[in-house]
Design a protein around this motif. Structure first.
Motif, PDB file in Angstrom:
ATOM      1  N   HIS A 130       0.911  -1.312   0.133  1.00 42.71           N
ATOM      2  CA  HIS A 130       0.100   0.054   0.023  1.00 42.71           C
ATOM      3  C   HIS A 130       1.066   1.129   0.017  1.00 42.71           C
ATOM      4  O   HIS A 130       0.321   2.402  -0.370  1.00 42.71           O
ATOM      5  N   PRO A 134       2.552   1.825  -4.870  1.00 44.84           N
ATOM      6  CA  PRO A 134       1.906   3.010  -5.547  1.00 44.84           C
ATOM      7  C   PRO A 134       3.007   3.998  -5.816  1.00 44.84           C
ATOM      8  O   PRO A 134       2.831   4.994  -6.885  1.00 44.84           O
ATOM      9  N   ASP A 167      -6.807  -5.810  -6.629  1.00 40.67           N
ATOM     10  CA  ASP A 167      -7.273  -4.522  -5.814  1.00 40.67           C
ATOM     11  C   ASP A 167      -7.930  -3.413  -6.709  1.00 40.67           C
ATOM     12  O   ASP A 167      -8.926  -2.908  -6.685  1.00 40.67           O
ATOM     13  N   ASN A 168      -7.241  -3.191  -7.918  1.00 43.00           N
ATOM     14  CA  ASN A 168      -7.533  -2.276  -8.784  1.00 43.00           C
ATOM     15  C   ASN A 168      -7.420  -2.634 -10.234  1.00 43.00           C
ATOM     16  O   ASN A 168      -6.067  -2.535 -10.531  1.00 43.00           O
ATOM     17  N   GLU A 170      -7.609  -0.864 -12.615  1.00 43.89           N
ATOM     18  CA  GLU A 170      -7.541   0.343 -13.261  1.00 43.89           C
ATOM     19  C   GLU A 170      -6.028   0.665 -13.251  1.00 43.89           C
ATOM     20  O   GLU A 170      -5.551   1.816 -13.628  1.00 43.89           O
ATOM     21  N   LEU A 171      -5.136   0.011 -12.611  1.00 44.17           N
ATOM     22  CA  LEU A 171      -3.808   0.248 -12.532  1.00 44.17           C
ATOM     23  C   LEU A 171      -3.225   0.525 -13.819  1.00 44.17           C
ATOM     24  O   LEU A 171      -3.537  -0.070 -14.684  1.00 44.17           O
ATOM     25  N   SER A 287      -9.331  -8.555 -14.735  1.00 43.21           N
ATOM     26  CA  SER A 287      -8.411  -7.707 -14.786  1.00 43.21           C
ATOM     27  C   SER A 287      -7.780  -7.578 -16.347  1.00 43.21           C
ATOM     28  O   SER A 287      -7.614  -8.457 -17.055  1.00 43.21           O
TER      29      SER A 287
END
Length: 362
Positions: A130, A134, A167-168, A170-171, A287
């Protein structure tokens, strides 16, 4: 009675001093420089300083930048160890703009000292996930002006991106490659790991995991003992001198017990997640990021079944390859020799580059 107790305490401190001193001696003896062209320092979400090592191609870069991320307790030498095949230099020579990331506690990133430090020795897997990942992605995109990047992770470096993609969706990823990265821990228990589990009480009581301190001390005998003790590599597929150098400088001497205990929980419970019951990977998610999964046929730290598991989000494009004689390669591959092995530059690195090249336009 008191004299006997004091003698035992003195003997234990003497042994610890010999192990620690020996580890630092061999680290100094085998230490070599990496071949990056630039070093950038960035801040993670909590202010911890992280190092990014850039390898710039001699001609105009092809496509999106490539981030290389090391595994548990390792550092930049995973991808650029003098005398061994170098994934960082290989990709740079192919025309990629390569960024080797060092997570907190590794290499030139902020890390605690052995005895005292202003840097707390208390981070775990979630801090890497986390706070570090990023920050690394944002910094590379900002410094290159690219809209996406490729992420190549060895061991934990691949585990981190698998969770981030879950988790995302849209990375800003053009593609991802994991190398020897387990995501299914339900079949990971073996006598070697069970032996380590018996010492969890010691790990909990120490700020740093003692195995990392012992790794450097054992460097001279690395080619003989590393497979027996931790299954680090498959001896026939790694040069003995490279094995010794890797044991001396590849592993960080100071790694927090909290991070190792996260992995102990994964193995003990069979659940790859933030708790004993919850999982990181959402099997219902999808994904769009193309994913290449590479496993070693003789990898005892991350067995094929744990690496090639379909756990996690479904990918628009996903391919799994096992490197081993039974699967068509000249050599069998263990954990570290997937990136440092004798034929890694001939049998492993081209797979990574072809995947990146195929997805440079997406």
């Amino acid at each position: 009675m008191l004299d006997s107790i004091l003698s035992v305490i003195f003997f234990l401190f003497l042994c610890a001093g010999i192990v620690i001193g020996g580890g630092f001696f061999w680290r100094f003896y085998y230490l070599v420089k990496t071949h990056e062209d630039e070093i950038h320092f960035i801040s993670a979400a909590d202010g911890q300083r992280l190092a990014l090592h850039r390898y710039t191609p001699s001609r105009e870069a092809k496509g999106f930048p490539v981030v290389l991320c090391h595994g548990l307790g390792a550092n930049r030498h995973s991808f650029d160890l003098e005398g061994a095949p170098s994934l960082a230099r290989y990709l740079r020579d192919q025309g990629a703009d390569v960024w080797v990331a060092e997570l907190r506690g590794s290499g030139m990133s902020d890390k605690p000292g052995l005895f005292r430090s202003d840097v707390p020795c208390s981070w775990g897997f979630d801090d890497h996930l986390h706070k570090d990942v990023p920050a690394i992605m944002a910094a590379v995109l900002e410094k290159t002006g690219a809209s996406k990047l490729h992420w190549v992770g060895h061991s934990m470096g691949g585990m981190l991106i698998r969770v981030a993609m879950s988790d995302n969706p849209e990375l800003p990823l053009a593609s991802a490659v994991t190398i020897g990265s387990p995501v299914d821990f339900s079949t990971m228990r073996n006598p070697r790991y069970d032996a380590v589990m018996r010492f969890k009480w010691l790990i909990r009581g120490c700020p740093v995991f003692p195995l990392a301190l012992a790794a450097g001390f054992l460097a001279p005998a690395a080619h003989q003992v590393a497979r027996v003790l931790i299954g680090a590599f498959y001896p026939p597929n790694i040069d003995p001198f490279v094995a010794r150098r890797a044991m001396a400088i590849f592993a960080e001497r100071v790694t927090p017990s909290s991070l190792w205990l996260d992995f102990a929980r994964f193995i003990e419970t069979g659940v790859f997640g933030p708790s004993r019951r919850s999982t990181y990977l959402d099997v219902r998610a999808r994904s769009p990021v193309p994913l290449l999964v590479l496993a070693g046929s003789r990898d005892e730290m991350a067995p094929v079944s744990a690496v090639t598991s379909s756990d996690g989000p479904k990918h628009a494009e996903r391919e799994c390859k096992t490197l081993g004689k039974e699967y068509g390669t000249v050599e069998d591959y263990g954990h570290l020799d997937l990136v440092l092995g004798i034929r890694a530059s001939e049998e492993v690195f081209p797979l990574v580059w072809n995947w990146i090249l195929t997805h440079n336009g997406q």
